[in-house]
Motif scaffolding. Structure first.
Motif, PDB file in Angstrom:
ATOM      1  N   VAL A   1       0.838  -1.201   0.000  1.00  0.00           N
ATOM      2  CA  VAL A   1       0.000   0.000   0.000  1.00  0.00           C
ATOM      3  C   VAL A   1       0.872   1.250   0.000  1.00  0.00           C
ATOM      4  CG1 VAL A   1      -1.581   1.338   1.428  1.00  0.00           C
ATOM      5  CG2 VAL A   1      -2.020  -1.086   1.027  1.00  0.00           C
ATOM      6  N   VAL A   2       1.916   1.253   0.805  1.00  0.00           N
ATOM      7  CA  VAL A   2       2.782   2.429   0.870  1.00  0.00           C
ATOM      8  C   VAL A   2       3.474   2.648  -0.466  1.00  0.00           C
ATOM      9  CG1 VAL A   2       4.931   3.275   1.869  1.00  0.00           C
ATOM     10  CG2 VAL A   2       3.134   2.407   3.354  1.00  0.00           C
ATOM     11  N   PHE A   3       3.981   1.604  -1.075  1.00  0.00           N
ATOM     12  CA  PHE A   3       4.681   1.777  -2.342  1.00  0.00           C
ATOM     13  C   PHE A   3       3.732   2.197  -3.461  1.00  0.00           C
ATOM     14  CE2 PHE A   3       8.409  -0.103  -0.488  1.00  0.00           C
ATOM     15  CZ  PHE A   3       9.419   0.533  -1.192  1.00  0.00           C
ATOM     16  N   THR A   4       2.540   1.642  -3.488  1.00  0.00           N
ATOM     17  CA  THR A   4       1.607   2.080  -4.527  1.00  0.00           C
ATOM     18  C   THR A   4       1.191   3.527  -4.313  1.00  0.00           C
ATOM     19  OG1 THR A   4      -0.243   1.156  -3.272  1.00  0.00           O
ATOM     20  CG2 THR A   4       0.709  -0.195  -5.015  1.00  0.00           C
ATOM     21  N   PHE A   5       1.020   3.945  -3.068  1.00  0.00           N
ATOM     22  CA  PHE A   5       0.687   5.338  -2.801  1.00  0.00           C
ATOM     23  C   PHE A   5       1.814   6.263  -3.237  1.00  0.00           C
ATOM     24  CE2 PHE A   5       0.382   8.999   0.053  1.00  0.00           C
ATOM     25  CZ  PHE A   5      -0.871   9.456  -0.318  1.00  0.00           C
TER      26      PHE A   5
ATOM     27  N   VAL B   1       3.902  10.184  -7.137  1.00  0.00           N
ATOM     28  CA  VAL B   1       4.977  10.606  -8.035  1.00  0.00           C
ATOM     29  C   VAL B   1       4.461  10.712  -9.466  1.00  0.00           C
ATOM     30  CG1 VAL B   1       7.129   9.827  -9.082  1.00  0.00           C
ATOM     31  CG2 VAL B   1       6.871   9.780  -6.605  1.00  0.00           C
ATOM     32  N   LEU B   2       3.642   9.761  -9.887  1.00  0.00           N
ATOM     33  CA  LEU B   2       3.079   9.820 -11.231  1.00  0.00           C
ATOM     34  C   LEU B   2       2.171  11.033 -11.415  1.00  0.00           C
ATOM     35  CD1 LEU B   2       2.217   6.143 -12.146  1.00  0.00           C
ATOM     36  CD2 LEU B   2       3.738   7.681 -13.347  1.00  0.00           C
ATOM     37  N   VAL B   3       1.327  11.284 -10.443  1.00  0.00           N
ATOM     38  CA  VAL B   3       0.423  12.430 -10.540  1.00  0.00           C
ATOM     39  C   VAL B   3       1.223  13.730 -10.575  1.00  0.00           C
ATOM     40  CG1 VAL B   3      -1.250  13.762  -9.212  1.00  0.00           C
ATOM     41  CG2 VAL B   3      -1.595  11.318  -9.572  1.00  0.00           C
ATOM     42  N   TYR B   4       2.255  13.822  -9.776  1.00  0.00           N
ATOM     43  CA  TYR B   4       3.068  15.038  -9.760  1.00  0.00           C
ATOM     44  C   TYR B   4       3.770  15.247 -11.095  1.00  0.00           C
ATOM     45  CZ  TYR B   4       6.562  18.431  -8.489  1.00  0.00           C
ATOM     46  OH  TYR B   4       7.348  19.539  -8.459  1.00  0.00           O
ATOM     47  N   THR B   5       4.388  14.209 -11.629  1.00  0.00           N
ATOM     48  CA  THR B   5       5.100  14.370 -12.892  1.00  0.00           C
ATOM     49  C   THR B   5       4.139  14.661 -14.039  1.00  0.00           C
ATOM     50  OG1 THR B   5       5.098  11.976 -13.241  1.00  0.00           O
ATOM     51  CG2 THR B   5       7.049  12.959 -12.238  1.00  0.00           C
TER      52      THR B   5
ATOM     53  N   ILE C   1       4.053  16.688 -18.099  1.00  0.00           N
ATOM     54  CA  ILE C   1       3.488  16.061 -19.293  1.00  0.00           C
ATOM     55  C   ILE C   1       2.193  16.748 -19.715  1.00  0.00           C
ATOM     56  CG2 ILE C   1       2.577  13.917 -20.211  1.00  0.00           C
ATOM     57  CD1 ILE C   1       4.578  12.481 -18.357  1.00  0.00           C
ATOM     58  N   LEU C   2       1.295  16.994 -18.776  1.00  0.00           N
ATOM     59  CA  LEU C   2       0.010  17.572 -19.150  1.00  0.00           C
ATOM     60  C   LEU C   2       0.087  19.012 -19.653  1.00  0.00           C
ATOM     61  CD1 LEU C   2      -2.385  16.020 -16.533  1.00  0.00           C
ATOM     62  CD2 LEU C   2      -2.215  15.492 -18.933  1.00  0.00           C
ATOM     63  N   PRO C   3       0.916  19.893 -19.086  1.00  0.00           N
ATOM     64  CA  PRO C   3       0.999  21.244 -19.650  1.00  0.00           C
ATOM     65  C   PRO C   3       1.487  21.254 -21.100  1.00  0.00           C
ATOM     66  CG  PRO C   3       1.868  21.254 -17.467  1.00  0.00           C
ATOM     67  CD  PRO C   3       1.613  19.830 -17.816  1.00  0.00           C
ATOM     68  N   LYS C   4       2.324  20.309 -21.446  1.00  0.00           N
ATOM     69  CA  LYS C   4       2.784  20.213 -22.838  1.00  0.00           C
ATOM     70  C   LYS C   4       1.610  19.923 -23.769  1.00  0.00           C
ATOM     71  CE  LYS C   4       6.072  17.506 -25.502  1.00  0.00           C
ATOM     72  NZ  LYS C   4       7.028  16.422 -25.429  1.00  0.00           N
ATOM     73  N   PHE C   5       0.763  18.980 -23.388  1.00  0.00           N
ATOM     74  CA  PHE C   5      -0.408  18.674 -24.200  1.00  0.00           C
ATOM     75  C   PHE C   5      -1.369  19.860 -24.247  1.00  0.00           C
ATOM     76  CE2 PHE C   5       0.748  14.182 -23.370  1.00  0.00           C
ATOM     77  CZ  PHE C   5       0.822  13.782 -24.688  1.00  0.00           C
ATOM     78  N   VAL C   6      -1.516  20.551 -23.143  1.00  0.00           N
ATOM     79  CA  VAL C   6      -2.415  21.707 -23.116  1.00  0.00           C
ATOM     80  C   VAL C   6      -1.883  22.798 -24.036  1.00  0.00           C
ATOM     81  CG1 VAL C   6      -3.242  23.565 -21.636  1.00  0.00           C
ATOM     82  CG2 VAL C   6      -3.391  21.209 -20.869  1.00  0.00           C
ATOM     83  N   ARG C   7      -0.566  23.040 -24.022  1.00  0.00           N
ATOM     84  CA  ARG C   7       0.012  24.057 -24.897  1.00  0.00           C
ATOM     85  C   ARG C   7      -0.179  23.701 -26.364  1.00  0.00           C
ATOM     86  NH1 ARG C   7       5.324  23.718 -22.808  1.00  0.00           N
ATOM     87  NH2 ARG C   7       4.717  23.426 -20.660  1.00  0.00           N
ATOM     88  N   THR C   8       0.013  22.438 -26.710  1.00  0.00           N
ATOM     89  CA  THR C   8      -0.179  22.059 -28.115  1.00  0.00           C
ATOM     90  C   THR C   8      -1.650  22.172 -28.505  1.00  0.00           C
ATOM     91  OG1 THR C   8      -0.361  19.723 -27.531  1.00  0.00           O
ATOM     92  CG2 THR C   8       1.807  20.542 -28.156  1.00  0.00           C
ATOM     93  N   PHE C   9      -2.527  21.817 -27.593  1.00  0.00           N
ATOM     94  CA  PHE C   9      -3.954  21.928 -27.899  1.00  0.00           C
ATOM     95  C   PHE C   9      -4.363  23.387 -28.103  1.00  0.00           C
ATOM     96  CE2 PHE C   9      -8.451  21.970 -26.587  1.00  0.00           C
ATOM     97  CZ  PHE C   9      -8.942  21.107 -27.555  1.00  0.00           C
TER      98      PHE C   9
END
Length: 48
Positions: A13-17, A22-26, A31-39
């Motif tokens: 549980v701790v490792f998945t959290f 970390v995934l949500v932060y990155t 990653i998401l602002p790049k897609f938003v800028r291209t859109f």
């Protein structure tokens, strides 16, 4: 060794959290602002 099973699940549980945070932060910072800028640029190009 059944006495170690709760520690195993707590570890999982701790490792998945940690991995999920970390995934949500990155994704939110890099990653998401790049897609938003291209859109947005595609929308502006289509409006011309």
């Amino acid at each position: 060794m059944p006495q170690l099973v709760p520690f195993f699940f707590v570890n999982q549980v701790v490792f998945t959290f940690v991995i999920l945070t970390v995934l949500v932060y990155t994704f939110s910072k890099f990653i998401l602002p790049k897609f938003v800028r291209t859109f947005i640029s595609r929308i502006y190009i289509n409006k011309l």
